[in-house]
Scaffold this motif. Structure first.
Motif, PDB file in Angstrom:
ATOM      1  N   UNK A   1       0.846  -1.206   0.000  1.00  0.00           N
ATOM      2  CA  UNK A   1       0.000   0.000   0.000  1.00  0.00           C
ATOM      3  C   UNK A   1       0.874   1.245   0.000  1.00  0.00           C
ATOM      4  N   UNK A   2       0.558   2.173  -0.895  1.00  0.00           N
ATOM      5  CA  UNK A   2       1.226   3.478  -0.924  1.00  0.00           C
ATOM      6  C   UNK A   2       0.144   4.526  -0.673  1.00  0.00           C
ATOM      7  N   UNK A   3       0.266   5.245   0.439  1.00  0.00           N
ATOM      8  CA  UNK A   3      -0.768   6.186   0.862  1.00  0.00           C
ATOM      9  C   UNK A   3      -0.289   7.617   0.652  1.00  0.00           C
ATOM     10  N   UNK A   4      -0.939   8.321  -0.279  1.00  0.00           N
ATOM     11  CA  UNK A   4      -0.577   9.717  -0.546  1.00  0.00           C
ATOM     12  C   UNK A   4      -1.562  10.572   0.247  1.00  0.00           C
ATOM     13  N   UNK A   5      -1.126  11.063   1.388  1.00  0.00           N
ATOM     14  CA  UNK A   5      -2.058  11.716   2.317  1.00  0.00           C
ATOM     15  C   UNK A   5      -1.834  13.217   2.376  1.00  0.00           C
ATOM     16  N   UNK A   6      -2.956  13.918   2.525  1.00  0.00           N
ATOM     17  CA  UNK A   6      -2.883  15.376   2.706  1.00  0.00           C
ATOM     18  C   UNK A   6      -2.243  15.683   4.043  1.00  0.00           C
ATOM     19  N   UNK A   7      -1.227  16.480   3.993  1.00  0.00           N
ATOM     20  CA  UNK A   7      -0.527  16.847   5.226  1.00  0.00           C
ATOM     21  C   UNK A   7      -1.272  18.015   5.892  1.00  0.00           C
ATOM     22  N   UNK A   8      -2.548  17.811   6.140  1.00  0.00           N
ATOM     23  CA  UNK A   8      -3.321  18.831   6.858  1.00  0.00           C
ATOM     24  C   UNK A   8      -3.960  18.117   8.027  1.00  0.00           C
ATOM     25  N   UNK A   9      -4.386  18.838   9.004  1.00  0.00           N
ATOM     26  CA  UNK A   9      -4.933  18.179  10.176  1.00  0.00           C
ATOM     27  C   UNK A   9      -3.798  17.501  10.929  1.00  0.00           C
ATOM     28  N   UNK A  10      -4.121  16.409  11.582  1.00  0.00           N
ATOM     29  CA  UNK A  10      -3.136  15.774  12.462  1.00  0.00           C
ATOM     30  C   UNK A  10      -2.316  14.746  11.688  1.00  0.00           C
ATOM     31  N   UNK A  11      -1.066  15.091  11.359  1.00  0.00           N
ATOM     32  CA  UNK A  11      -0.223  14.152  10.617  1.00  0.00           C
ATOM     33  C   UNK A  11       0.930  13.640  11.466  1.00  0.00           C
ATOM     34  N   UNK A  12       0.922  13.942  12.773  1.00  0.00           N
ATOM     35  CA  UNK A  12       1.940  13.385  13.647  1.00  0.00           C
ATOM     36  C   UNK A  12       1.758  11.877  13.745  1.00  0.00           C
ATOM     37  N   UNK A  13       2.729  11.258  14.411  1.00  0.00           N
ATOM     38  CA  UNK A  13       2.749   9.793  14.528  1.00  0.00           C
ATOM     39  C   UNK A  13       1.702   9.308  15.550  1.00  0.00           C
ATOM     40  N   UNK A  14       0.461   9.705  15.358  1.00  0.00           N
ATOM     41  CA  UNK A  14      -0.601   9.281  16.277  1.00  0.00           C
ATOM     42  C   UNK A  14      -1.801   8.768  15.465  1.00  0.00           C
ATOM     43  N   UNK A  15      -2.716   8.085  16.150  1.00  0.00           N
ATOM     44  CA  UNK A  15      -3.949   7.629  15.501  1.00  0.00           C
ATOM     45  C   UNK A  15      -3.651   6.786  14.276  1.00  0.00           C
ATOM     46  N   UNK A  16      -4.325   7.105  13.166  1.00  0.00           N
ATOM     47  CA  UNK A  16      -4.191   6.278  11.968  1.00  0.00           C
ATOM     48  C   UNK A  16      -2.812   6.361  11.324  1.00  0.00           C
ATOM     49  N   UNK A  17      -2.096   7.482  11.469  1.00  0.00           N
ATOM     50  CA  UNK A  17      -0.743   7.566  10.882  1.00  0.00           C
ATOM     51  C   UNK A  17       0.163   6.540  11.569  1.00  0.00           C
ATOM     52  N   UNK A  18       0.025   6.456  12.875  1.00  0.00           N
ATOM     53  CA  UNK A  18       0.766   5.453  13.645  1.00  0.00           C
ATOM     54  C   UNK A  18       0.429   4.042  13.145  1.00  0.00           C
ATOM     55  N   UNK A  19      -0.874   3.791  12.971  1.00  0.00           N
ATOM     56  CA  UNK A  19      -1.302   2.456  12.510  1.00  0.00           C
ATOM     57  C   UNK A  19      -0.819   2.172  11.087  1.00  0.00           C
ATOM     58  N   UNK A  20      -0.831   3.196  10.212  1.00  0.00           N
ATOM     59  CA  UNK A  20      -0.350   3.006   8.827  1.00  0.00           C
ATOM     60  C   UNK A  20       1.081   2.465   8.851  1.00  0.00           C
TER      61      UNK A  20
END
Ligand SMILES: *Cc1c(COP(=O)(O)O)cnc(C)c1O
Length: 325
Positions: free
Chosen positions: A93-112
């Motif tokens: 999986x390659x996830x191209x995510x908008x760097x807006x909102x919460x992009x720190x290593x928490x929540x779903x970014x952590x899980x990704x």
């Protein structure tokens, strides 16, 4: 006409998901309230995208893809579930995510990252920029002999939306087994595929059920839903267009997409404290808070039966703060 079972589908989730009564909230509001637990779809933290991914990733596999690209906000539940499902199927999986909102290593970014996805945070607020980058990468992968499959925002094309045509059918079968008939089914609307699928399902299986959508982002969802329904009807090769009278769309964007307010906080707390179930701050919290407002305003019939779709999103609770403490 083609049946849902005619479409290739990979088995990823645990279905049917439970349909449960909400006894305390039902008593509180004098209505029959039920929850369709698509937060329990059985992959990752659960959520609605699993039903769409069963169709989309079957298509990716059949085309011979080894890479799957998708997009969303930094805290996208869809991106996280795409990563979880791709891992199961041996695809990257390659996830191209908008760097807006919460992009720190928490929540779903952590899980990704736990899931082994490649996360590319893009400094843009414009999905066109992201889709251009996807196209560029697809060409680059092709040069390495790898086929990359592109899934749009939220998995919301007609093929993905078939997952919610199926969910509507599944819910009606469960209602029949319980001896109830819902007056309405309520769902959050984020990119539109879930809602369009449910509306198409209602047209096909129970046109008297109102499908109440609650928009949590500012997009022209009436138009998006009509367009998706036309595409679903094309996919299913229906002889008659899907043009039922069950669409009912409300707006509860509030302060903006992904920004919960005090009312959403109270809605999430009420569900947690009365029923022991966690909603999420971005989608189901907003949809449920609008439903609560209408219940309190006495807008529904005396003995109304309402099924609320719990579409998941628990990861957001660990990244997106409510106002106040
Ligand atoms: C994506 C999502 C939705 C909205 O579904 P769409 O098909 O994008 O409209 C609702 N709830 C949760 C938890 C989601 O992740």
């Amino acid at each position: 006409m083609r049946l849902l079972s005619d479409f290739p589908r990979v088995s990823l989730g645990c279905f049917p998901t439970p349909l449960v009564a909400l006894p305390n909230l039902s008593r509180m509001f004098g209505k029959r309230l039920y929850l369709k637990r698509d937060d329990m779809t059985g992959v990752g933290l659960g959520g609605n995208k699993v039903r769409k991914l069963e169709f989309l990733l079957a298509d990716a596999q059949n085309k011979g893809a080894s890479i799957v690209m998708t997009t969303g906000g930094a805290q996208s539940n869809h991106a996280m579930l795409t990563a979880a499902c791709c891992g199961r199927l041996g695809m990257q999986a390659v996830l191209l995510l908008k760097d807006r909102g919460v992009s720190q290593e928490v929540g779903n970014v952590y899980l990704d990252h736990l899931l082994g996805a490649e996360v590319v945070l893009m400094d843009t607020d414009d999905y066109r920029v992201i889709y251009e980058e996807m196209a560029r990468r697809k060409t680059a992968y092709a040069k390495e002999g790898k086929l990359a499959y592109e899934i749009p925002l939220g998995g919301s094309n007609a093929l993905g939306a078939l997952g919610y045509v199926e969910c509507f059918r599944e819910t009606m079968a469960q209602c029949a087994a319980l001896g109830i008939h819902p007056d309405r089914m309520v769902s959050a609307v984020g990119s539109g595929g879930t809602y369009a699928g449910l509306c198409a399902g209602a047209d096909l299986y129970a046109p008297d059920v109102k499908v109440t959508g609650v928009a949590v982002d500012s997009e022209p969802f009436a138009q998006i839903c009509t367009q998706l329904k036309a595409e679903i009807s094309g996919l299913l090769e229906l002889e008659h267009p899907l043009n039922g009278n069950n669409v009912e769309l409300f707006d509860n964007v509030g302060a903006g997409y992904g920004i919960p307010g005090q009312e959403e906080k109270e809605a999430v707390e009420l569900m947690a404290r009365e029923e022991g179930i966690f909603l999420d701050p971005v989608y189901t919290g907003k949809a449920f808070s609008l439903l609560l407002r209408k219940l309190r305003a006495g807008e529904f019939q005396e003995d109304e039966t309402i099924v609320f779709l719990h579409s998941g999103g628990a990861g957001g609770l660990f990244a997106i703060p409510f106002p106040g403490k």
